[in-house]
Design an enzyme around this catalytic site. Structure first.
Site, PDB file in Angstrom:
ATOM      1  N   ARG A 164       0.827  -1.217   0.000  1.00 42.66           N
ATOM      2  CA  ARG A 164       0.000   0.000   0.000  1.00 42.66           C
ATOM      3  C   ARG A 164       0.869   1.279   0.000  1.00 42.66           C
ATOM      4  O   ARG A 164       0.521   2.282   0.595  1.00 42.66           O
ATOM      5  CB  ARG A 164      -0.926   0.034   1.229  1.00 42.66           C
ATOM      6  CG  ARG A 164      -1.980  -1.047   1.263  1.00 42.66           C
ATOM      7  CD  ARG A 164      -2.962  -0.915   0.108  1.00 42.66           C
ATOM      8  NE  ARG A 164      -4.135  -1.766   0.306  1.00 42.66           N
ATOM      9  CZ  ARG A 164      -4.204  -3.062   0.005  1.00 42.66           C
ATOM     10  NH1 ARG A 164      -3.163  -3.664  -0.532  1.00 42.66           N
ATOM     11  NH2 ARG A 164      -5.308  -3.746   0.216  1.00 42.66           N
ATOM     12  N   SER A 238     -10.706  -0.796   3.478  1.00 40.68           N
ATOM     13  CA  SER A 238      -9.903  -0.955   4.704  1.00 40.68           C
ATOM     14  C   SER A 238      -9.487   0.415   5.213  1.00 40.68           C
ATOM     15  O   SER A 238      -8.885   1.186   4.465  1.00 40.68           O
ATOM     16  CB  SER A 238      -8.638  -1.753   4.419  1.00 40.68           C
ATOM     17  OG  SER A 238      -8.935  -3.020   3.906  1.00 40.68           O
ATOM     18  N   GLU A 334      -4.849   3.570   6.449  1.00 44.37           N
ATOM     19  CA  GLU A 334      -4.535   3.388   5.036  1.00 44.37           C
ATOM     20  C   GLU A 334      -5.178   4.534   4.249  1.00 44.37           C
ATOM     21  O   GLU A 334      -4.695   4.953   3.202  1.00 44.37           O
ATOM     22  CB  GLU A 334      -5.125   2.049   4.584  1.00 44.37           C
ATOM     23  CG  GLU A 334      -4.630   1.572   3.251  1.00 44.37           C
ATOM     24  CD  GLU A 334      -5.676   0.861   2.461  1.00 44.37           C
ATOM     25  OE1 GLU A 334      -6.512   1.535   1.841  1.00 44.37           O
ATOM     26  OE2 GLU A 334      -5.659  -0.382   2.463  1.00 44.37           O
TER      27      GLU A 334
HETATM   28  N1  EPU Z   1     -10.336 -10.861  10.244  1.00 43.63           N
HETATM   29  C1  EPU Z   1     -11.022 -10.977  11.419  1.00 43.63           C
HETATM   30  N2  EPU Z   1     -12.093 -10.160  11.625  1.00 43.63           N
HETATM   31  C2  EPU Z   1     -12.492  -9.264  10.725  1.00 43.63           C
HETATM   32  C3  EPU Z   1     -11.798  -9.123   9.532  1.00 43.63           C
HETATM   33  C4  EPU Z   1     -10.697  -9.940   9.298  1.00 43.63           C
HETATM   34  O1  EPU Z   1     -10.692 -11.796  12.269  1.00 43.63           O
HETATM   35  O2  EPU Z   1     -13.481  -8.567  11.010  1.00 43.63           O
HETATM   36  C5  EPU Z   1      -9.151 -11.726  10.013  1.00 43.63           C
HETATM   37  C6  EPU Z   1      -9.463 -13.156   9.608  1.00 43.63           C
HETATM   38  O3  EPU Z   1      -8.498 -13.974  10.186  1.00 43.63           O
HETATM   39  C7  EPU Z   1      -9.270 -13.154   8.114  1.00 43.63           C
HETATM   40  C8  EPU Z   1      -8.127 -12.179   7.972  1.00 43.63           C
HETATM   41  O4  EPU Z   1      -8.377 -11.196   8.968  1.00 43.63           O
HETATM   42  O5  EPU Z   1      -8.939 -14.408   7.630  1.00 43.63           O
HETATM   43  C9  EPU Z   1      -8.005 -11.526   6.622  1.00 43.63           C
HETATM   44  O6  EPU Z   1      -9.235 -10.862   6.305  1.00 43.63           O
HETATM   45  P1  EPU Z   1      -9.594 -10.443   4.802  1.00 43.63           P
HETATM   46  O7  EPU Z   1      -9.390 -11.588   3.895  1.00 43.63           O
HETATM   47  O8  EPU Z   1     -10.920  -9.803   4.809  1.00 43.63           O
HETATM   48  O9  EPU Z   1      -8.462  -9.420   4.427  1.00 43.63           O
HETATM   49  P2  EPU Z   1      -7.829  -8.167   5.210  1.00 43.63           P
HETATM   50  O10 EPU Z   1      -6.425  -8.504   5.543  1.00 43.63           O
HETATM   51  O11 EPU Z   1      -8.704  -7.734   6.314  1.00 43.63           O
HETATM   52  C10 EPU Z   1      -6.841  -7.129   3.027  1.00 43.63           C
HETATM   53  C11 EPU Z   1      -6.867  -5.819   2.299  1.00 43.63           C
HETATM   54  C12 EPU Z   1      -8.181  -5.645   1.562  1.00 43.63           C
HETATM   55  C13 EPU Z   1      -8.332  -6.794   0.585  1.00 43.63           C
HETATM   56  C14 EPU Z   1      -8.283  -8.117   1.369  1.00 43.63           C
HETATM   57  C15 EPU Z   1      -8.320  -9.338   0.486  1.00 43.63           C
HETATM   58  C16 EPU Z   1      -5.452  -4.347   3.604  1.00 43.63           C
HETATM   59  C17 EPU Z   1      -5.394  -3.168   4.515  1.00 43.63           C
HETATM   60  N3  EPU Z   1      -6.671  -4.733   3.231  1.00 43.63           N
HETATM   61  O12 EPU Z   1      -7.846  -7.070   4.040  1.00 43.63           O
HETATM   62  O13 EPU Z   1      -8.108  -4.432   0.822  1.00 43.63           O
HETATM   63  O14 EPU Z   1      -9.539  -6.713  -0.136  1.00 43.63           O
HETATM   64  O15 EPU Z   1      -7.044  -8.187   2.117  1.00 43.63           O
HETATM   65  O16 EPU Z   1      -7.094  -9.507  -0.129  1.00 43.63           O
HETATM   66  O17 EPU Z   1      -4.411  -4.882   3.250  1.00 43.63           O
HETATM   67  C18 EPU Z   1      -8.600  -2.110   0.920  1.00 43.63           C
HETATM   68  O18 EPU Z   1      -7.393  -1.918   0.871  1.00 43.63           O
HETATM   69  O19 EPU Z   1      -9.422  -1.161   0.967  1.00 43.63           O
HETATM   70  C19 EPU Z   1      -9.099  -3.477   0.937  1.00 43.63           C
HETATM   71  C20 EPU Z   1     -10.395  -3.776   1.054  1.00 43.63           C
END
Ligand code: EPU
Length: 338
Positions: A164, A238, A334
């Site tokens: 990012r 995010s 972010e």
């Molecule tokens: N999780 C929780 N609770 C929640 C949300 C997430 O426990 O409420 C944990 C779970 O373990 C889950 C893990 O977080 O398996 C990962 O969650 P998710 O797959 O939703 O991905 P993220 O790491 O929360 C990132 C990006 C997103 C992108 C997703 C999918 C960042 C800051 N965000 O989110 O990007 O869509 O991965 O690849 O890196 C954005 O940047 O606006 C965005 C939506």
């Protein structure tokens, strides 16, 4: 290219925050942008370049000129045995570009389906999702210097992409306006379905030999089920980055919280999902009047309608504080807070 004053920005930011810009103008070509940048009445004004307004939180009226990038056009400019080089205008909607690649059967951005925002804004924060980042398919971009209007080409290396991050969020912050981007897309596809949710979604769809179109459909399905549609509920995806912490700290925390997820980054660091940390602090689904934390994804702050940028910023501060108190990890936003 009309210059408008006292311009309402509510429809121009996906958080739906009701603020105004002192001045506003849209440009539809590099030449129009250069003409705007030369206007004496704009020379001294603070400038904000607007893409889709999907990574922004306004906390006050903008005391300067908002320039909206309206440069359109998508075309294949070169092909070789393995790749097609596709040039897209900075003002193109990102997902419209993804749809173009799917129609032309070009692989590389299917995992980045449905990310809000524009092509021109995508390199600034090296957008990423489901195991793919923009930098993986980025060839070069053209950007205009905000002082002189002169255009310059930046290669993948010049952009210094990170998680990012890019040079345009650091040393060159506020100095350039991205006018077009060239992507290097695969004519023979190498699918990236390793991200857990994609695999299970494809299985649920009974697809065993997925195409890039199938992967895109799966990604759209996952996003629509987890992330709120900004047209219905104000949000900017995010709100925080996933923090990278030293393995030694992770080992200590893991002993205390055995369920804590993490992804390796290097031998010395891991990335912890901020959504998990925030959920553990009890914020998930929290509603405070007309704003709060999304019920399906704790990393997304939402405006149910009428919240101010200050409200959302205060909520972000409170979340940062409680995560720091519980885990000793400091989250960083972010989203750009203006
Ligand atoms: N999780 C929780 N609770 C929640 C949300 C997430 O426990 O409420 C944990 C779970 O373990 C889950 C893990 O977080 O398996 C990962 O969650 P998710 O797959 O939703 O991905 P993220 O790491 O929360 C990132 C990006 C997103 C992108 C997703 C999918 C960042 C800051 N965000 O989110 O990007 O869509 O991965 O690849 O890196 C954005 O940047 O606006 C965005 C939506």
């Amino acid at each position: 290219m009309k210059l408008q004053s006292d311009f309402p920005l509510k429809p121009y930011n996906t958080f739906g925050i009701d603020v105004k810009a002192k001045l506003f103008a849209r440009f539809d070509s590099v030449q129009e942008l250069q003409e705007l940048l030369q206007m004496p009445e704009l020379k001294q004004e603070q400038k904000l370049i607007l893409g889709g307004g999907s990574n922004l939180l306004f906390t006050k009226d903008f005391d300067g000129v908002v320039l909206q990038n309206g440069i359109k056009g998508i075309e294949i400019i070169r092909e070789d045995e393995n790749y097609s080089y596709v040039k897209a205008g900075g003002g193109e909607v990102w997902h419209a570009f993804v749809l173009y690649t799917l129609e032309h059967n070009l692989g590389g951005v299917e995992n980045l389906s449905l990310i809000p925002g524009t092509v021109g804004a995508a390199p600034l924060q090296n957008i990423g999702a489901y195991g793919v980042e923009l930098k993986d398919v980025f060839h070069e971009l053209e950007a205009a210097h905000i002082e002189t209007g002169q255009t310059q080409v930046f290669t993948n290396q010049d952009c210094r992409f990170g998680y990012r991050e890019s040079v345009f969020k650091n040393e060159l912050k506020g100095k350039f306006i991205v006018t077009s981007v060239v992507f290097k897309l695969h004519r023979t596809h190498q699918l990236n379905t390793s991200y857990g949710a994609i695999k299970t979604t494809l299985e649920e769809m009974h697809i065993t030999q997925p195409t890039i179109q199938d992967v895109s459909a799966a990604v759209c399905h996952i996003r629509q089920s987890k992330l709120p549609d900004p047209k219905q509920i104000g949000n900017a995806g995010s709100f925080f980055k996933n923090p990278e912490i030293p393995v030694v700290l992770f080992d200590v925390l893991k002993a205390q919280y055995p369920e804590m997820p993490a992804y390796p980054v290097s031998e010395l660091t891991v990335k912890v999902p901020a959504g998990w940390l925030i959920e553990q602090c009890g914020w998930k689904g929290k509603v405070i009047g007309n704003y709060g934390v999304h019920k399906n994804q704790a990393l997304v702050l939402v405006n149910y309608g009428g919240a101010s940028g200050h409200d959302v910023q205060q909520l972000a501060f409170d979340i940062i504080q409680s995560v720091e108190e519980k885990f000793g990890i400091r989250l960083t936003p972010e989203v750009n807070i203006m």
